[in-house]
Design a protein around this motif. Structure first.
Motif, PDB file in Angstrom:
ATOM      1  N   ILE A  62      22.670 -42.339  24.729  1.00 25.04           N
ATOM      2  CA  ILE A  62      21.797 -43.072  25.637  1.00 25.04           C
ATOM      3  C   ILE A  62      20.827 -42.111  26.317  1.00 25.04           C
ATOM      4  O   ILE A  62      21.236 -41.089  26.876  1.00 25.04           O
ATOM      5  CB  ILE A  62      22.630 -43.840  26.680  1.00 25.04           C
ATOM      6  N   GLN A  63      19.540 -42.455  26.251  1.00 21.20           N
ATOM      7  CA  GLN A  63      18.487 -41.662  26.883  1.00 21.20           C
ATOM      8  C   GLN A  63      18.299 -42.136  28.323  1.00 21.20           C
ATOM      9  O   GLN A  63      18.129 -43.332  28.567  1.00 21.20           O
ATOM     10  CB  GLN A  63      17.168 -41.829  26.128  1.00 21.20           C
ATOM     11  N   VAL A  64      18.340 -41.186  29.258  1.00 21.45           N
ATOM     12  CA  VAL A  64      18.196 -41.497  30.682  1.00 21.45           C
ATOM     13  C   VAL A  64      17.079 -40.625  31.254  1.00 21.45           C
ATOM     14  O   VAL A  64      17.006 -39.428  30.969  1.00 21.45           O
ATOM     15  CB  VAL A  64      19.512 -41.242  31.447  1.00 21.45           C
ATOM     16  N   CYS A  65      16.222 -41.246  32.048  1.00 23.86           N
ATOM     17  CA  CYS A  65      15.120 -40.535  32.697  1.00 23.86           C
ATOM     18  C   CYS A  65      15.356 -40.537  34.205  1.00 23.86           C
ATOM     19  O   CYS A  65      15.653 -41.575  34.795  1.00 23.86           O
ATOM     20  CB  CYS A  65      13.793 -41.213  32.377  1.00 23.86           C
ATOM     21  N   PHE A  66      15.247 -39.363  34.820  1.00 24.73           N
ATOM     22  CA  PHE A  66      15.384 -39.200  36.260  1.00 24.73           C
ATOM     23  C   PHE A  66      14.019 -38.828  36.823  1.00 24.73           C
ATOM     24  O   PHE A  66      13.359 -37.943  36.285  1.00 24.73           O
ATOM     25  CB  PHE A  66      16.371 -38.075  36.590  1.00 24.73           C
ATOM     26  N   ARG A  67      13.611 -39.477  37.914  1.00 29.34           N
ATOM     27  CA  ARG A  67      12.344 -39.154  38.581  1.00 29.34           C
ATOM     28  C   ARG A  67      12.587 -39.052  40.080  1.00 29.34           C
ATOM     29  O   ARG A  67      13.367 -39.819  40.633  1.00 29.34           O
ATOM     30  CB  ARG A  67      11.310 -40.235  38.318  1.00 29.34           C
ATOM     31  N   ALA A  68      11.876 -38.124  40.703  1.00 25.90           N
ATOM     32  CA  ALA A  68      12.001 -37.963  42.151  1.00 25.90           C
ATOM     33  C   ALA A  68      10.685 -37.462  42.723  1.00 25.90           C
ATOM     34  O   ALA A  68       9.857 -36.882  42.016  1.00 25.90           O
ATOM     35  CB  ALA A  68      13.130 -36.994  42.490  1.00 25.90           C
ATOM     36  N   ASP A  69      10.511 -37.674  44.020  1.00 23.88           N
ATOM     37  CA  ASP A  69       9.308 -37.226  44.712  1.00 23.88           C
ATOM     38  C   ASP A  69       9.229 -35.701  44.787  1.00 23.88           C
ATOM     39  O   ASP A  69       8.155 -35.125  44.761  1.00 23.88           O
ATOM     40  CB  ASP A  69       9.253 -37.795  46.136  1.00 23.88           C
ATOM     41  N   LYS A  70      10.402 -35.049  44.888  1.00 28.56           N
ATOM     42  CA  LYS A  70      10.455 -33.596  45.057  1.00 28.56           C
ATOM     43  C   LYS A  70      11.460 -32.997  44.086  1.00 28.56           C
ATOM     44  O   LYS A  70      12.458 -33.625  43.741  1.00 28.56           O
ATOM     45  CB  LYS A  70      10.865 -33.242  46.489  1.00 28.56           C
ATOM     46  N   GLU A  71      11.197 -31.768  43.679  1.00 25.98           N
ATOM     47  CA  GLU A  71      12.072 -31.061  42.737  1.00 25.98           C
ATOM     48  C   GLU A  71      13.499 -30.946  43.282  1.00 25.98           C
ATOM     49  O   GLU A  71      14.465 -31.143  42.551  1.00 25.98           O
ATOM     50  CB  GLU A  71      11.500 -29.669  42.437  1.00 25.98           C
ATOM     51  N   LYS A  72      13.640 -30.644  44.555  1.00 27.13           N
ATOM     52  CA  LYS A  72      14.971 -30.485  45.163  1.00 27.13           C
ATOM     53  C   LYS A  72      15.749 -31.801  45.103  1.00 27.13           C
ATOM     54  O   LYS A  72      16.950 -31.804  44.822  1.00 27.13           O
ATOM     55  CB  LYS A  72      14.824 -30.003  46.616  1.00 27.13           C
ATOM     56  N   VAL A  73      15.088 -32.913  45.350  1.00 26.84           N
ATOM     57  CA  VAL A  73      15.734 -34.231  45.286  1.00 26.84           C
ATOM     58  C   VAL A  73      16.184 -34.509  43.855  1.00 26.84           C
ATOM     59  O   VAL A  73      17.290 -34.997  43.616  1.00 26.84           O
ATOM     60  CB  VAL A  73      14.787 -35.344  45.794  1.00 26.84           C
ATOM     61  N   LEU A  74      15.337 -34.165  42.877  1.00 26.54           N
ATOM     62  CA  LEU A  74      15.674 -34.372  41.467  1.00 26.54           C
ATOM     63  C   LEU A  74      16.887 -33.533  41.073  1.00 26.54           C
ATOM     64  O   LEU A  74      17.819 -34.040  40.435  1.00 26.54           O
ATOM     65  CB  LEU A  74      14.483 -34.027  40.578  1.00 26.54           C
ATOM     66  N   GLU A  75      16.888 -32.276  41.447  1.00 20.15           N
ATOM     67  CA  GLU A  75      18.007 -31.389  41.117  1.00 20.15           C
ATOM     68  C   GLU A  75      19.313 -31.902  41.718  1.00 20.15           C
ATOM     69  O   GLU A  75      20.353 -31.903  41.055  1.00 20.15           O
ATOM     70  CB  GLU A  75      17.726 -29.972  41.602  1.00 20.15           C
ATOM     71  N   ASP A  76      19.263 -32.352  42.971  1.00 20.70           N
ATOM     72  CA  ASP A  76      20.450 -32.873  43.643  1.00 20.70           C
ATOM     73  C   ASP A  76      20.936 -34.157  42.968  1.00 20.70           C
ATOM     74  O   ASP A  76      22.131 -34.334  42.759  1.00 20.70           O
ATOM     75  CB  ASP A  76      20.141 -33.125  45.124  1.00 20.70           C
ATOM     76  N   LEU A  77      20.015 -35.031  42.610  1.00 19.05           N
ATOM     77  CA  LEU A  77      20.361 -36.281  41.936  1.00 19.05           C
ATOM     78  C   LEU A  77      21.053 -36.003  40.602  1.00 19.05           C
ATOM     79  O   LEU A  77      22.119 -36.563  40.315  1.00 19.05           O
ATOM     80  CB  LEU A  77      19.099 -37.122  41.702  1.00 19.05           C
ATOM     81  N   ILE A  78      20.479 -35.126  39.796  1.00  8.43           N
ATOM     82  CA  ILE A  78      21.056 -34.829  38.486  1.00  8.43           C
ATOM     83  C   ILE A  78      22.416 -34.162  38.622  1.00  8.43           C
ATOM     84  O   ILE A  78      23.347 -34.471  37.877  1.00  8.43           O
ATOM     85  CB  ILE A  78      20.078 -33.986  37.634  1.00  8.43           C
ATOM     86  N   LYS A  79      22.565 -33.286  39.595  1.00  7.00           N
ATOM     87  CA  LYS A  79      23.847 -32.631  39.827  1.00  7.00           C
ATOM     88  C   LYS A  79      24.928 -33.673  40.148  1.00  7.00           C
ATOM     89  O   LYS A  79      26.020 -33.648  39.564  1.00  7.00           O
ATOM     90  CB  LYS A  79      23.732 -31.626  40.975  1.00  7.00           C
ATOM     91  N   LYS A  80      24.631 -34.586  41.048  1.00  6.19           N
ATOM     92  CA  LYS A  80      25.594 -35.622  41.413  1.00  6.19           C
ATOM     93  C   LYS A  80      25.869 -36.566  40.253  1.00  6.19           C
ATOM     94  O   LYS A  80      27.001 -36.984  40.039  1.00  6.19           O
ATOM     95  CB  LYS A  80      25.082 -36.410  42.624  1.00  6.19           C
ATOM     96  N   TYR A  81      24.830 -36.898  39.484  1.00  5.62           N
ATOM     97  CA  TYR A  81      24.978 -37.812  38.347  1.00  5.62           C
ATOM     98  C   TYR A  81      25.819 -37.162  37.252  1.00  5.62           C
ATOM     99  O   TYR A  81      26.708 -37.790  36.684  1.00  5.62           O
ATOM    100  CB  TYR A  81      23.595 -38.186  37.816  1.00  5.62           C
ATOM    101  N   ARG A  82      25.562 -35.898  36.966  1.00  8.62           N
ATOM    102  CA  ARG A  82      26.346 -35.189  35.946  1.00  8.62           C
ATOM    103  C   ARG A  82      27.821 -35.092  36.350  1.00  8.62           C
ATOM    104  O   ARG A  82      28.699 -35.144  35.495  1.00  8.62           O
ATOM    105  CB  ARG A  82      25.780 -33.790  35.704  1.00  8.62           C
ATOM    106  N   TYR A  83      28.080 -34.942  37.630  1.00 10.83           N
ATOM    107  CA  TYR A  83      29.466 -34.904  38.100  1.00 10.83           C
ATOM    108  C   TYR A  83      30.175 -36.205  37.741  1.00 10.83           C
ATOM    109  O   TYR A  83      31.317 -36.204  37.304  1.00 10.83           O
ATOM    110  CB  TYR A  83      29.500 -34.659  39.613  1.00 10.83           C
ATOM    111  N   LYS A  84      29.478 -37.317  37.900  1.00 12.34           N
ATOM    112  CA  LYS A  84      30.059 -38.630  37.588  1.00 12.34           C
ATOM    113  C   LYS A  84      30.282 -38.806  36.083  1.00 12.34           C
ATOM    114  O   LYS A  84      31.148 -39.560  35.670  1.00 12.34           O
ATOM    115  CB  LYS A  84      29.189 -39.743  38.126  1.00 12.34           C
ATOM    116  N   THR A  85      29.492 -38.150  35.265  1.00  9.48           N
ATOM    117  CA  THR A  85      29.609 -38.316  33.812  1.00  9.48           C
ATOM    118  C   THR A  85      30.529 -37.288  33.168  1.00  9.48           C
ATOM    119  O   THR A  85      30.737 -37.321  31.951  1.00  9.48           O
ATOM    120  CB  THR A  85      28.226 -38.232  33.131  1.00  9.48           C
TER     121      THR A  85
END
Length: 90
Positions: A62-85
């Motif tokens: 499954i292809q997933v795209c992450f978008r955020a207003d700021k690089e730091k927000v994107l990095e934090d989002l992906i880190k938390k999401y990867r933890y869940k996966t």
């Protein structure tokens, strides 16, 4: 806006969507691309395919795209999401 695309294998699109909601997003669409809106970010489940490693061993990809207003927000989002996966084999 910054963006990163990742592929997740062996996890259902329903679970991947649920993980966005657990991180505070609201589901916006009910078909591909599934869109989830969070505070300063969004996630999209873009596509689902089946990959065959052998005649009997198949997994979803499954292809997933992450978008955020700021690089730091994107990095934090992906880190938390990867933890869940994360899946630990036994």
């Amino acid at each position: 806006m910054v963006e990163r695309k990742l592929e997740f294998r062996g996890i259902s699109k329903e679970h991947l969507g649920m993980y966005f909601m657990e991180l505070g997003a609201k589901q916006v669409t009910d078909s591909f691309p599934f869109v989830y809106e969070g505070d300063g970010w969004n996630g999209q489940i873009l596509s689902e395919a089946e990959i065959s490693f052998t005649a009997t061993f198949k997994v979803s990809a499954i292809q997933v795209c992450f978008r955020a207003d700021k690089e730091k927000v994107l990095e934090d989002l992906i880190k938390k999401y990867r933890y869940k996966t994360t899946r630990i084999g036994g």
